[in-house]
Design an enzyme around this catalytic site. Structure first.
Site, PDB file in Angstrom:
ATOM      1  N   ASP A 183       0.868  -1.178   0.000  1.00  0.00           N
ATOM      2  CA  ASP A 183       0.000   0.000   0.000  1.00  0.00           C
ATOM      3  C   ASP A 183       0.902   1.224   0.000  1.00  0.00           C
ATOM      4  O   ASP A 183       1.817   1.335   0.819  1.00  0.00           O
ATOM      5  CB  ASP A 183      -0.909   0.002   1.228  1.00  0.00           C
ATOM      6  N   GLU A 267      -1.207  -1.495  -5.756  1.00  0.00           N
ATOM      7  CA  GLU A 267      -2.378  -0.799  -6.274  1.00  0.00           C
ATOM      8  C   GLU A 267      -1.996   0.100  -7.440  1.00  0.00           C
ATOM      9  O   GLU A 267      -0.893   0.636  -7.502  1.00  0.00           O
ATOM     10  CB  GLU A 267      -3.037   0.029  -5.161  1.00  0.00           C
ATOM     11  N   CYS A 320     -12.811  -4.914   5.118  1.00  0.00           N
ATOM     12  CA  CYS A 320     -12.236  -5.623   6.262  1.00  0.00           C
ATOM     13  C   CYS A 320     -11.502  -6.856   5.752  1.00  0.00           C
ATOM     14  O   CYS A 320     -12.083  -7.709   5.086  1.00  0.00           O
ATOM     15  CB  CYS A 320     -13.334  -6.025   7.246  1.00  0.00           C
ATOM     16  N   CYS A 339     -14.309  -2.871  12.425  1.00  0.00           N
ATOM     17  CA  CYS A 339     -15.267  -3.541  11.554  1.00  0.00           C
ATOM     18  C   CYS A 339     -16.590  -3.724  12.302  1.00  0.00           C
ATOM     19  O   CYS A 339     -16.609  -4.267  13.414  1.00  0.00           O
ATOM     20  CB  CYS A 339     -14.729  -4.893  11.101  1.00  0.00           C
ATOM     21  N   CYS A 342     -17.292  -8.031  12.528  1.00  0.00           N
ATOM     22  CA  CYS A 342     -16.441  -8.944  13.300  1.00  0.00           C
ATOM     23  C   CYS A 342     -15.736  -8.255  14.457  1.00  0.00           C
ATOM     24  O   CYS A 342     -15.122  -8.918  15.294  1.00  0.00           O
ATOM     25  CB  CYS A 342     -15.416  -9.620  12.389  1.00  0.00           C
ATOM     26  N   ASP A 349      -3.746   1.504   6.746  1.00  0.00           N
ATOM     27  CA  ASP A 349      -2.772   1.174   5.712  1.00  0.00           C
ATOM     28  C   ASP A 349      -2.421  -0.308   5.702  1.00  0.00           C
ATOM     29  O   ASP A 349      -2.296  -0.914   4.637  1.00  0.00           O
ATOM     30  CB  ASP A 349      -1.511   2.022   5.912  1.00  0.00           C
TER      31      ASP A 349
END
Length: 390
Positions: A183, A267, A320, A339, A342, A349
């Site tokens: 990332d 990405e 998530c 989240c 969960c 990041d």
């Protein structure tokens, strides 16, 4: 498998060589700009496209009318037409903007094909020159390699470089059982799916004040004066220092990542659109994401690694990594979030890097799309961190 690879070295020309290079750079720049104007006018005035062969034929007639073009080697002039033709192909295929005119104050370059230089394994002599170049051999060329082309360049800081293109049998690295997702950020330049963060040195920011002072001194100098030329050279040296340090850092980091991992997932970022954000444009330009990904791409091809680019719309930060739920929205100032399904607390990041790795594994395993259907989920609780934006 033979692959093309360029080796760049710095060299120090003699006074006579410097004069020849200055003349060659000027003629090459003139031919490039002349051909660009010729092709542009032919299209806008006559709606007619002309290519390399037409400009090459007209260059022959131009050289009969302009005697000083015959004082330099003809090969760099033909190569200038070839480079312009490639620039137009890149434009028509959407990879670059429309070609622009070359300037005398910018970087200068001239390319010599095999017929315009001599190489005896130790010394390189270019056409129209009697003595070989005084090259600083920072690393040797591959044994037995024969240069295909030689490109001589001079940057705005008046440094001379020679780039020698050879065909080299690059051996793939031994396979390793490791995969990683990357990332890209601003506070940390790269965040790995392993949890490791690689800092952003911010080379431009380090020299920004020094560069601003040099630019103010340049603005006060009289145009055309020697003092203005000296001030411009000082600004160019600072820019070169920033670029050299950034490039060295990127090369070392990209080489380490390629050596340590068999598959690298990253990405895809539209940097040219991202820099339109005036609040972040300077920081985005300073970190150099595009160059870093470019280095990963060609090094992966060299050494038998796999580079997977994830679609730019993939919700890597909002998804998530534990259960797959996607938040409706996640603003940039939220660095940690919980989240809602969960209950796992995520570092923004690190979570994105893990999702990028998972998407890349799906692509390499079965060709799955990296843009799954959006799973509706209520917006989770988030806690805002005081950490700087990355």
């Amino acid at each position: 498998m033979k692959q093309k690879r360029a080796y760049q070295y710095r060299f120090y020309p003699t006074d006579e060589q410097g004069r020849i290079f200055a003349h060659t750079f000027g003629c090459t720049r003139f031919v490039y700009n002349w051909a660009l104007r010729l092709r542009t006018d032919a299209y806008y005035k006559d709606q007619h496209r002309i290519g390399y062969h037409e400009t090459s034929a007209q260059l022959t007639r131009l050289k009969k009318q302009t005697s000083w073009l015959n004082e330099v080697s003809s090969v760099p002039l033909q190569q200038a037409l070839s480079h312009l033709d490639r620039a137009f192909r890149n434009f028509f295929e959407g990879r670059a903007k429309y070609p622009t005119f070359k300037k005398k104050q910018g970087e200068q370059a001239a390319t010599y094909a095999a017929s315009a230089f001599q190489w005896d394994g130790k010394h390189l002599t270019l056409a129209k020159m009697e003595t070989p170049l005084a090259i600083h051999w920072s690393r040797p060329l591959p044994p037995g390699s024969q240069p295909r082309t030689v490109t001589v360049s001079k940057d705005t800081a008046n440094r001379y470089f020679v780039s020698i293109l050879v065909e080299e049998d690059i051996q793939p690295l031994p396979e390793v059982n490791k995969q990683v997702g990357l990332d890209l950020g601003l506070k940390s330049m790269v965040i790995l799916s392993t949890g490791e963060t690689v800092g952003n040195p911010k080379f431009f920011h380090q020299d920004e004040k020094k560069l601003a002072r040099a630019q103010r001194r340049l603005a006060k100098k009289k145009k055309g004066s020697k003092n203005r030329a000296k001030a411009r050279h000082q600004v160019a040296r600072l820019h070169a220092r920033i670029a050299d340090r950034r490039r060295d850092y990127q090369h070392k980091l990209s080489t380490r990542i390629i050596r340590e991992n068999q598959t690298v997932c990253v990405e895809s970022l539209q940097v040219k659109h991202m820099v339109q954000n005036h609040a972040l444009a300077k920081a985005i330009s300073d970190v150099g994401w595009s160059e870093f990904v470019r280095q990963l791409e060609y090094k992966a091809a060299w050494y038998g690694r796999t580079l997977v680019k994830i679609d730019k719309w993939y919700p890597s930060s909002k998804r998530c990594c534990a259960c797959g739920h996607i938040l409706d929205s996640l603003t940039l100032d939220v660095r940690y979030w919980t989240c809602p399904k969960c209950g796992v607390v995520h570092d923004r990041d690190v979570n994105a890097a893990k999702n990028i790795l998972a998407a890349g594994q799906a692509v390499t395993a079965c060709g799955e799309s990296v843009r799954p259907g959006r799973a509706k989920a209520p917006t989770g609780d988030s806690r805002r961190s005081r950490k700087p934006l990355s």
